[in-house]
Design a protein around this motif. Structure first.
Motif, PDB file in Angstrom:
ATOM      1  N   PHE A 122       0.800  -1.226   0.000  1.00  0.00           N
ATOM      2  CA  PHE A 122       0.000   0.000   0.000  1.00  0.00           C
ATOM      3  C   PHE A 122       0.834   1.279   0.000  1.00  0.00           C
ATOM      4  O   PHE A 122       0.286   2.380  -0.118  1.00  0.00           O
ATOM      5  CB  PHE A 122      -0.947   0.000   1.205  1.00  0.00           C
ATOM      6  CG  PHE A 122      -1.905  -1.152   1.218  1.00  0.00           C
ATOM      7  CD1 PHE A 122      -2.995  -1.191   0.361  1.00  0.00           C
ATOM      8  CD2 PHE A 122      -1.703  -2.228   2.080  1.00  0.00           C
ATOM      9  CE1 PHE A 122      -3.874  -2.270   0.364  1.00  0.00           C
ATOM     10  CE2 PHE A 122      -2.574  -3.315   2.094  1.00  0.00           C
ATOM     11  CZ  PHE A 122      -3.669  -3.336   1.226  1.00  0.00           C
ATOM     12  N   PRO A 165      -2.150   1.614   6.115  1.00  0.00           N
ATOM     13  CA  PRO A 165      -3.516   2.064   5.825  1.00  0.00           C
ATOM     14  C   PRO A 165      -4.161   2.777   7.020  1.00  0.00           C
ATOM     15  O   PRO A 165      -3.859   2.483   8.175  1.00  0.00           O
ATOM     16  CB  PRO A 165      -4.256   0.761   5.496  1.00  0.00           C
ATOM     17  CG  PRO A 165      -3.172  -0.166   5.029  1.00  0.00           C
ATOM     18  CD  PRO A 165      -1.979   0.166   5.860  1.00  0.00           C
ATOM     19  N   LYS A 166      -5.076   3.710   6.713  1.00  0.00           N
ATOM     20  CA  LYS A 166      -5.734   4.479   7.773  1.00  0.00           C
ATOM     21  C   LYS A 166      -6.700   3.634   8.596  1.00  0.00           C
ATOM     22  O   LYS A 166      -6.961   3.929   9.769  1.00  0.00           O
ATOM     23  CB  LYS A 166      -6.489   5.663   7.158  1.00  0.00           C
ATOM     24  CG  LYS A 166      -5.580   6.741   6.587  1.00  0.00           C
ATOM     25  CD  LYS A 166      -6.401   7.904   6.064  1.00  0.00           C
ATOM     26  CE  LYS A 166      -5.493   9.018   5.528  1.00  0.00           C
ATOM     27  NZ  LYS A 166      -6.292  10.165   5.012  1.00  0.00           N
ATOM     28  N   ASP A 167      -7.254   2.602   7.972  1.00  0.00           N
ATOM     29  CA  ASP A 167      -8.236   1.756   8.664  1.00  0.00           C
ATOM     30  C   ASP A 167      -7.912   0.298   8.350  1.00  0.00           C
ATOM     31  O   ASP A 167      -8.112  -0.160   7.232  1.00  0.00           O
ATOM     32  CB  ASP A 167      -9.652   2.102   8.190  1.00  0.00           C
ATOM     33  CG  ASP A 167     -10.726   1.296   8.904  1.00  0.00           C
ATOM     34  OD1 ASP A 167     -10.406   0.625   9.907  1.00  0.00           O
ATOM     35  OD2 ASP A 167     -11.892   1.343   8.460  1.00  0.00           O
ATOM     36  N   SER A 186     -16.316  -0.282   5.252  1.00  0.00           N
ATOM     37  CA  SER A 186     -16.008   0.592   4.124  1.00  0.00           C
ATOM     38  C   SER A 186     -15.119  -0.144   3.130  1.00  0.00           C
ATOM     39  O   SER A 186     -14.322  -1.012   3.507  1.00  0.00           O
ATOM     40  CB  SER A 186     -15.286   1.846   4.630  1.00  0.00           C
ATOM     41  OG  SER A 186     -14.633   2.518   3.568  1.00  0.00           O
ATOM     42  N   LYS A 187     -15.238   0.236   1.859  1.00  0.00           N
ATOM     43  CA  LYS A 187     -14.391  -0.381   0.834  1.00  0.00           C
ATOM     44  C   LYS A 187     -12.923  -0.031   1.038  1.00  0.00           C
ATOM     45  O   LYS A 187     -12.034  -0.679   0.471  1.00  0.00           O
ATOM     46  CB  LYS A 187     -14.844   0.056  -0.555  1.00  0.00           C
ATOM     47  CG  LYS A 187     -14.698   1.543  -0.842  1.00  0.00           C
ATOM     48  CD  LYS A 187     -15.174   1.881  -2.242  1.00  0.00           C
ATOM     49  CE  LYS A 187     -15.067   3.374  -2.529  1.00  0.00           C
ATOM     50  NZ  LYS A 187     -13.682   3.870  -2.468  1.00  0.00           N
ATOM     51  N   ASP A 188     -12.663   0.984   1.852  1.00  0.00           N
ATOM     52  CA  ASP A 188     -11.281   1.394   2.123  1.00  0.00           C
ATOM     53  C   ASP A 188     -10.670   0.670   3.318  1.00  0.00           C
ATOM     54  O   ASP A 188      -9.478   0.831   3.588  1.00  0.00           O
ATOM     55  CB  ASP A 188     -11.227   2.907   2.368  1.00  0.00           C
ATOM     56  CG  ASP A 188     -11.659   3.704   1.142  1.00  0.00           C
ATOM     57  OD1 ASP A 188     -11.270   3.315   0.023  1.00  0.00           O
ATOM     58  OD2 ASP A 188     -12.396   4.690   1.308  1.00  0.00           O
ATOM     59  N   THR A 189     -11.480  -0.101   4.025  1.00  0.00           N
ATOM     60  CA  THR A 189     -10.961  -0.847   5.173  1.00  0.00           C
ATOM     61  C   THR A 189     -10.147  -2.042   4.692  1.00  0.00           C
ATOM     62  O   THR A 189     -10.576  -2.788   3.817  1.00  0.00           O
ATOM     63  CB  THR A 189     -12.111  -1.345   6.072  1.00  0.00           C
ATOM     64  OG1 THR A 189     -12.874  -0.230   6.530  1.00  0.00           O
ATOM     65  CG2 THR A 189     -11.560  -2.095   7.285  1.00  0.00           C
ATOM     66  N   ILE A 190      -8.978  -2.208   5.263  1.00  0.00           N
ATOM     67  CA  ILE A 190      -8.102  -3.323   4.924  1.00  0.00           C
ATOM     68  C   ILE A 190      -8.216  -4.392   6.008  1.00  0.00           C
ATOM     69  O   ILE A 190      -8.004  -4.110   7.194  1.00  0.00           O
ATOM     70  CB  ILE A 190      -6.631  -2.868   4.800  1.00  0.00           C
ATOM     71  CG1 ILE A 190      -6.511  -1.740   3.776  1.00  0.00           C
ATOM     72  CG2 ILE A 190      -5.743  -4.047   4.430  1.00  0.00           C
ATOM     73  CD1 ILE A 190      -6.972  -2.081   2.391  1.00  0.00           C
TER      74      ILE A 190
END
Length: 264
Positions: free
Chosen positions: A87, A91-93, A236-240
């Protein structure tokens, strides 16, 4: 090794013996992990002038917890580098999901991430068979504090402090207590603990095997995959999400096949 586990982990036992290991059966009690650890510690206390002991989980007295936790910490060091390579940054989340029995692989998987507030640590215990009161999830079920194998911990016990029976399709999670490290992480609120039933773990094994196309997870990490499958639709789609697939299904192939109606 408990006699029951020698039978249900026969492929693992064969591998160990092939490499020259001696596997000593334990026929007392439930004939599972908890009794194997008890017998190992009893033997060591009488032979400690001539022998060293290294416990393969983060359970027991302080020094054994440290030895195992420091060793497994390499998992998170390597994984942190892989995450940054993938990444470009942390990642933030992010959610790190790991199965928890004694708690060794989770301790190693989480070690480098403890200080990252944006990283949620999720431990998944063995919830046992659906419809049964038996399980191996002392943290999830708020079992009382007690002493097991020389350490205070949440442990499945009766009102007299006697260790009670557990149940799990996974031999590696079938333990009535949990590492003092995880007790601390629970009480401090740094990690969240939940459980997956035997059936949820089997279903997760099937889905991961079909969708991912890599070596299938053993029954231990299948519990962690069950939680990932459960929570993913609401994220969220941004959550890893990172799941520690800490075992190969080869060792559990007979158990899984029987659960799915096949005979091998």
């Amino acid at each position: 090794m408990g006699s029951k586990d020698i039978d249900r982990q026969s492929i693992n036992v064969f591998s160990m013996k092939s490499y020259g290991a001696e596997v000593v059966p334990v026929d007392s009690g439930s004939q599972t992990l908890v009794d194997a650890v008890s017998e190992c510690m009893r033997w060591w206390t009488s032979e400690n002038e001539q022998a060293h002991m290294c416990v393969g989980s983060t359970v027991g007295p302080n020094i054994f917890v440290k030895i195992c936790a420091w060793s497994t910490a390499q998992i998170s060091r390597e994984m942190k580098k892989q995450v940054i390579d993938e990444f470009g940054k942390i990642p933030k989340d992010m959610k790190l999901i790991n199965c928890v029995g004694g708690g060794s692989s989770a301790a190693g998987f989480w070690n480098e991430w403890i200080d990252y507030e944006n990283v949620e640590l999720i431990g998944v215990e063995a919830g046992g068979p659906e419809g049964s009161s038996l399980h191996a999830a002392p943290l999830t079920n708020n079992s009382p504090l007690g002493v097991l194998h020389g350490a205070t911990q949440y442990v499945i016990q009766d009102d007299q402090g006697e260790i009670e029976e557990t149940a799990s399709v996974s031999a590696g999670l079938d333990y009535p207590g949990v590492s003092p490290l995880h007790c601390f992480l629970k009480e401090s609120g740094r990690a969240r603990y939940t459980s997956a039933t035997d059936e949820e773990a089997i279903n997760a094994f099937q889905l991961v095997s079909r969708m991912e196309g890599f070596v299938s997870p053993s029954l231990e990490p299948s519990h962690a995959f069950a939680e990932a499958i459960k929570i993913a639709p609401s994220l969220s789609k941004d959550t890893i999400i990172v799941v520690d697939s800490c075992g190969d299904s080869a060792k559990d192939s007979r158990i899984i096949a029987e659960r799915l109606g096949y005979k091998i």
